[in-house]
Enzyme design. Structure first.
Site, short mmCIF file in Angstrom:
data_model
loop_
_atom_site.label_atom_id
_atom_site.label_comp_id
_atom_site.label_asym_id
_atom_site.label_seq_id
_atom_site.Cartn_x
_atom_site.Cartn_y
_atom_site.Cartn_z
N ASN A 82 5.18 2.60 -7.70
CA ASN A 82 4.54 1.35 -7.36
C ASN A 82 5.12 0.22 -8.21
OD1 ASN A 82 2.62 2.57 -5.51
ND2 ASN A 82 1.59 3.38 -7.32
N GLU A 125 -3.63 -2.34 -2.56
CA GLU A 125 -3.05 -1.07 -3.01
C GLU A 125 -3.10 -0.92 -4.52
OE1 GLU A 125 0.41 0.75 -1.27
OE2 GLU A 125 0.67 -0.97 0.06
N ARG A 126 -3.36 0.29 -4.97
CA ARG A 126 -3.31 0.55 -6.40
C ARG A 126 -1.85 0.42 -6.86
NH1 ARG A 126 -4.00 7.11 -7.31
NH2 ARG A 126 -2.36 7.75 -5.86
N ASN A 163 6.02 -4.05 4.35
CA ASN A 163 5.87 -3.22 3.15
C ASN A 163 7.27 -2.94 2.62
OD1 ASN A 163 3.91 -0.17 2.60
ND2 ASN A 163 4.27 -1.89 1.28
N CYS A 189 0.37 -1.12 4.79
CA CYS A 189 0.25 0.15 4.10
C CYS A 189 0.10 1.24 5.16
CB CYS A 189 -0.96 0.14 3.16
SG CYS A 189 -1.26 1.73 2.34
N GLY A 190 1.07 2.14 5.24
CA GLY A 190 1.05 3.17 6.27
C GLY A 190 -0.07 4.18 6.07
N THR A 191 -0.24 4.66 4.83
CA THR A 191 -1.33 5.60 4.58
C THR A 191 -2.67 4.90 4.77
OG1 THR A 191 -1.23 5.18 2.20
CG2 THR A 191 0.00 7.09 3.03
N CYS A 221 3.82 7.36 0.75
CA CYS A 221 3.80 6.03 1.36
C CYS A 221 4.34 6.17 2.79
CB CYS A 221 4.66 5.05 0.57
SG CYS A 221 4.77 3.42 1.35
N GLY A 222 3.49 5.87 3.76
CA GLY A 222 3.87 6.07 5.16
C GLY A 222 4.99 5.15 5.62
N ASN A 255 -6.74 3.12 -3.32
CA ASN A 255 -6.35 2.06 -2.40
C ASN A 255 -7.61 1.62 -1.67
OD1 ASN A 255 -3.29 2.27 -2.64
ND2 ASN A 255 -3.82 4.35 -2.04
#
Length: 293
Positions: A66, A218-219, A13, A227-229, A75-76, A200
């Site tokens: 983004n 992801e949006r 990411n 993607c962390g989240t 964002c994780g 997302n």
């Protein structure tokens, strides 16, 4: 305007990180060139741009955009990179770093080996299953929670679970992440009128109670390597549906590598490595002219 930047990635990411701790750059000028900078052919290339700003509440504030230029709340993977970057710059002297986001202040723990940061663990907060921040009001009032419910969206049926990890997520369980239709389904859900501000989309395959496979649409960015989240959303829903358990490390295998998620009764933790890819500088006026808008 000349911008110095650092390209960093967490599990694939990747974002472009810009130091604005001295408020030397105009955020609006940076925002205008996010799409051009993120372009992988004409720009630096990345899933978006992260601006590290001063904060009155924490060591720094993370402002993230983004790849399509839209503002992201959380964002994780990016916040873990910011924590490592602050340590590398010598701006933090302890293993604990607090970073302000649009989803509040997050606590990051640096895992050090001989003063070198090898891993970052971030407290992502409590997963929120209320739909009031995910769906439009009339739909949220009719369905305060959505966990494993069949929904008709744009002429297709989906079994969905909705959860917020500072940003909205729609989780689907699939038989095989390698063969599922990530892009067409992801686009259909994101464009649905049900959502307040898009979503997302997570495609989750249960390997066993300690291991999930995941692909994410992801949006604002499309499918990303990680993607962390999204990893946290997948685990939170898997626990609610009985596939996984609390207080145990769960490996989430994404296209870009593995993350580790652990949920307790009070919060959810995200752990993983993050690396500097390269450093550079760019004249953003040139990128605005050359890049796609």
């Amino acid at each position: 305007m000349k911008l110095d930047f650092v390209k960093m990635q967490g599990c694939g990411n990747d974002y472009i990180y810009i130091d604005n701790l001295d408020n030397g750059h105009k955020i609006e000028a940076i925002k205008e060139c996010v799409v051009s900078l993120s372009d992988r052919h004409f720009g630096v290339g990345g899933d978006g741009v992260v601006v590290v700003c001063p904060s009155t509440k924490a060591t720094a504030k993370m402002v993230m955009y983004n790849a399509d230029g839209s503002l992201g709340k959380m964002c994780g993977n990016a916040i873990r990179c910011v924590a490592k970057w602050l340590h590398q710059k010598g701006l933090v002297q302890t293993p604990i770093v607090r970073i302000e986001t649009d989803d509040g202040v997050k606590r990051c723990e640096l895992q050090l080996e001989n003063t070198v940061c090898k891993n970052v663990r971030v407290d992502m907060g409590v997963p929120r299953f209320c739909t009031d921040t995910i769906l439009r009001p009339k739909y949220a009032s009719a369905m305060p929670q959505c966990i494993g419910k069949k929904m008709e969206i744009e002429g297709s049926s989906f079994v969905l679970s909705l959860v917020s990890i500072g940003n909205p997520h729609s989780v689907l369980f699939v038989q095989d992440t390698q063969t599922c239709q990530v892009e067409p389904i992801g686009k259909k859900l994101q464009e649905s009128h049900l959502y307040a501000d898009s979503t997302n989309v997570e495609f989750v395959q249960v390997i066993d109670k300690h291991h999930l496979a995941l692909r994410v649409y992801e949006r604002g960015s499309g499918e990303t390597l990680a993607c962390g989240t999204g990893a946290c959303a997948a685990v939170a829903v898997a626990i609610r549906q009985g596939f996984c358990g609390y207080d145990t490390d769960i490996v989430v295998s994404l296209t870009g590598g593995d993350l580790v998620v652990k949920q307790t009764n009070h919060t959810i933790f995200l752990s993983g490595g993050c690396e500097t890819v390269f450093v550079g500088s760019v004249e953003i006026e040139q990128k605005i002219k050359k890049g796609k808008k």
